[in-house]
Design a protein around this motif. Sequence first.
Motif, PDB file in Angstrom:
ATOM      1  N   UNK A  20      27.391  12.138 -17.691  1.00  0.00           N
ATOM      2  CA  UNK A  20      28.245  12.187 -16.498  1.00  0.00           C
ATOM      3  C   UNK A  20      29.667  12.647 -16.810  1.00  0.00           C
ATOM      4  N   UNK A  21      30.091  12.481 -18.058  1.00  0.00           N
ATOM      5  CA  UNK A  21      31.442  12.889 -18.472  1.00  0.00           C
ATOM      6  C   UNK A  21      31.491  14.316 -19.018  1.00  0.00           C
ATOM      7  N   UNK A  22      30.322  14.981 -19.045  1.00  0.00           N
ATOM      8  CA  UNK A  22      30.273  16.350 -19.540  1.00  0.00           C
ATOM      9  C   UNK A  22      30.035  16.474 -21.031  1.00  0.00           C
ATOM     10  N   UNK A  23      29.745  15.354 -21.694  1.00  0.00           N
ATOM     11  CA  UNK A  23      29.489  15.360 -23.137  1.00  0.00           C
ATOM     12  C   UNK A  23      27.997  15.561 -23.413  1.00  0.00           C
ATOM     13  N   UNK A  24      27.687  16.291 -24.475  1.00  0.00           N
ATOM     14  CA  UNK A  24      26.305  16.489 -24.890  1.00  0.00           C
ATOM     15  C   UNK A  24      25.831  15.238 -25.633  1.00  0.00           C
ATOM     16  N   UNK A  25      24.716  14.684 -25.176  1.00  0.00           N
ATOM     17  CA  UNK A  25      24.125  13.487 -25.776  1.00  0.00           C
ATOM     18  C   UNK A  25      22.659  13.772 -26.076  1.00  0.00           C
ATOM     19  N   UNK A  26      22.064  12.949 -26.939  1.00  0.00           N
ATOM     20  CA  UNK A  26      20.712  13.211 -27.410  1.00  0.00           C
ATOM     21  C   UNK A  26      19.710  12.157 -26.954  1.00  0.00           C
ATOM     22  N   UNK A  27      18.504  12.639 -26.642  1.00  0.00           N
ATOM     23  CA  UNK A  27      17.323  11.802 -26.483  1.00  0.00           C
ATOM     24  C   UNK A  27      16.402  12.199 -27.625  1.00  0.00           C
ATOM     25  N   UNK A  28      15.817  11.210 -28.306  1.00  0.00           N
ATOM     26  CA  UNK A  28      14.939  11.541 -29.430  1.00  0.00           C
ATOM     27  C   UNK A  28      13.717  10.639 -29.467  1.00  0.00           C
ATOM     28  N   UNK A  29      12.717  11.111 -30.196  1.00  0.00           N
ATOM     29  CA  UNK A  29      11.503  10.331 -30.452  1.00  0.00           C
ATOM     30  C   UNK A  29      11.162  10.477 -31.926  1.00  0.00           C
ATOM     31  N   UNK A  30      11.102   9.363 -32.617  1.00  0.00           N
ATOM     32  CA  UNK A  30      10.628   9.366 -34.001  1.00  0.00           C
ATOM     33  C   UNK A  30       9.104   9.324 -33.966  1.00  0.00           C
ATOM     34  N   UNK A  31       8.487  10.027 -34.909  1.00  0.00           N
ATOM     35  CA  UNK A  31       7.027  10.067 -34.925  1.00  0.00           C
ATOM     36  C   UNK A  31       6.477  10.019 -36.346  1.00  0.00           C
ATOM     37  N   UNK A  32       5.210   9.654 -36.424  1.00  0.00           N
ATOM     38  CA  UNK A  32       4.441   9.722 -37.664  1.00  0.00           C
ATOM     39  C   UNK A  32       3.385  10.806 -37.471  1.00  0.00           C
ATOM     40  N   UNK A  33       3.020  11.472 -38.549  1.00  0.00           N
ATOM     41  CA  UNK A  33       2.033  12.543 -38.503  1.00  0.00           C
ATOM     42  C   UNK A  33       0.687  12.008 -38.974  1.00  0.00           C
ATOM     43  N   UNK A  34      -0.317  12.203 -38.142  1.00  0.00           N
ATOM     44  CA  UNK A  34      -1.704  11.889 -38.501  1.00  0.00           C
ATOM     45  C   UNK A  34      -2.536  13.102 -38.132  1.00  0.00           C
ATOM     46  N   UNK A  35      -2.599  14.069 -39.036  1.00  0.00           N
ATOM     47  CA  UNK A  35      -3.292  15.325 -38.757  1.00  0.00           C
ATOM     48  C   UNK A  35      -2.587  16.068 -37.640  1.00  0.00           C
ATOM     49  N   UNK A  36      -3.310  16.379 -36.558  1.00  0.00           N
ATOM     50  CA  UNK A  36      -2.701  17.072 -35.426  1.00  0.00           C
ATOM     51  C   UNK A  36      -2.193  16.102 -34.360  1.00  0.00           C
ATOM     52  N   UNK A  37      -2.159  14.827 -34.705  1.00  0.00           N
ATOM     53  CA  UNK A  37      -1.650  13.802 -33.789  1.00  0.00           C
ATOM     54  C   UNK A  37      -0.241  13.395 -34.206  1.00  0.00           C
ATOM     55  N   UNK A  38       0.617  13.240 -33.214  1.00  0.00           N
ATOM     56  CA  UNK A  38       1.957  12.713 -33.448  1.00  0.00           C
ATOM     57  C   UNK A  38       2.003  11.326 -32.823  1.00  0.00           C
TER      58      UNK A  38
END
Length: 95
Positions: A20-38
């Motif tokens: 809302x203030x015009x600043x760039x902020x981040x949304x993230x998701x940490x993941x584990x790799x299991x073959x082609x599955x995240x």
Amino acid sequence: MTEFRDVRADQRFEQGFVDAEGEMRTVFADYAVEGSTRVILHVEADPALRGSGAAGKFMLALAEHARAEQLKLQPRCSYAVAWMKRHPEFDDVGA
């Protein structure tokens, strides 16, 4: 908004959104790799973005990315589980 990206070295999906203030902020998701599955371990939005819909937009980009890359998503984070349940149109990317 910045482009959705997969930071493979950190096993993290992320995307930037303007608060809302015009600043760039981040949304993230940490993941584990299991073959082609995240396995989505944790989704987090910068506190300045909470309530703005940014996390939902991020999850949409994540599901579209999974579909395009022929990946499966196995959410373990409660937010990701709930989002996937509310969006059956992405059942094809669920593991």
